[in-house]
Design a protein around this motif. Structure first.
Motif, PDB file in Angstrom:
ATOM      1  N   GLU A  76     -19.352 -27.017 -19.525  1.00 42.80           N
ATOM      2  CA  GLU A  76     -18.268 -27.608 -20.297  1.00 42.80           C
ATOM      3  C   GLU A  76     -16.933 -27.056 -19.804  1.00 42.80           C
ATOM      4  N   TYR A  77     -15.968 -27.941 -19.569  1.00 45.33           N
ATOM      5  CA  TYR A  77     -14.641 -27.529 -19.150  1.00 45.33           C
ATOM      6  C   TYR A  77     -13.808 -27.181 -20.363  1.00 45.33           C
ATOM      7  N   VAL A  78     -13.120 -26.037 -20.268  1.00 44.80           N
ATOM      8  CA  VAL A  78     -12.226 -25.601 -21.330  1.00 44.80           C
ATOM      9  C   VAL A  78     -10.873 -25.282 -20.714  1.00 44.80           C
ATOM     10  N   GLU A  79      -9.843 -25.209 -21.554  1.00 49.37           N
ATOM     11  CA  GLU A  79      -8.523 -24.836 -21.055  1.00 49.37           C
ATOM     12  C   GLU A  79      -8.538 -23.345 -20.732  1.00 49.37           C
ATOM     13  N   CYS A  80      -8.166 -23.023 -19.505  1.00 52.55           N
ATOM     14  CA  CYS A  80      -8.242 -21.658 -19.013  1.00 52.55           C
ATOM     15  C   CYS A  80      -6.838 -21.110 -18.783  1.00 52.55           C
ATOM     16  N   THR A  81      -6.601 -19.878 -19.192  1.00 52.87           N
ATOM     17  CA  THR A  81      -5.334 -19.211 -18.944  1.00 52.87           C
ATOM     18  C   THR A  81      -5.504 -18.328 -17.715  1.00 52.87           C
ATOM     19  N   VAL A  82      -4.724 -18.618 -16.676  1.00 54.23           N
ATOM     20  CA  VAL A  82      -4.771 -17.856 -15.431  1.00 54.23           C
ATOM     21  C   VAL A  82      -3.616 -16.870 -15.447  1.00 54.23           C
ATOM     22  N   LEU A 112      -7.870 -26.287 -16.153  1.00 61.01           N
ATOM     23  CA  LEU A 112      -9.199 -26.530 -16.704  1.00 61.01           C
ATOM     24  C   LEU A 112     -10.221 -25.783 -15.861  1.00 61.01           C
ATOM     25  N   SER A 113     -11.145 -25.087 -16.524  1.00 60.75           N
ATOM     26  CA  SER A 113     -12.163 -24.324 -15.831  1.00 60.75           C
ATOM     27  C   SER A 113     -13.370 -24.167 -16.746  1.00 60.75           C
ATOM     28  N   THR A 114     -14.419 -23.571 -16.214  1.00 58.84           N
ATOM     29  CA  THR A 114     -15.595 -23.302 -17.031  1.00 58.84           C
ATOM     30  C   THR A 114     -15.488 -21.951 -17.722  1.00 58.84           C
TER      31      THR A 114
END
Length: 66
Positions: A8-14, A25-27
């Motif tokens: 599932e892709y979730v919003e990712c904070t880099v 978007l990342s896992t």
């Protein structure tokens, strides 16, 4: 696509080591990176090109032939 086998892709904070953060978007929910477009020398214009010479130049310099 088959159901139930894809992550599932979730919003990712880099977060970069320079402090710059952005969202993708990342896992995974968070990512930490060492270099981003805000601190990389190519993108900041602080790129240094050092011409150190090749093997022939080093050989000539070592033995005083140049």
């Amino acid at each position: 696509m088959k159901k139930g086998i894809h992550p599932e892709y979730v919003e990712c904070t880099v977060t970069c080591t320079c402090g710059h953060t952005f969202k993708v978007l990342s896992t995974k929910p968070t990512l930490r990176i060492e270099v981003c477009n805000e601190c990389h020398p190519f993108f900041t214009g602080k790129e240094r090109n050092i011409d150190r010479g090749g093997k022939v130049d080093k050989f000539k310099k070592k033995y005083g032939l140049a």
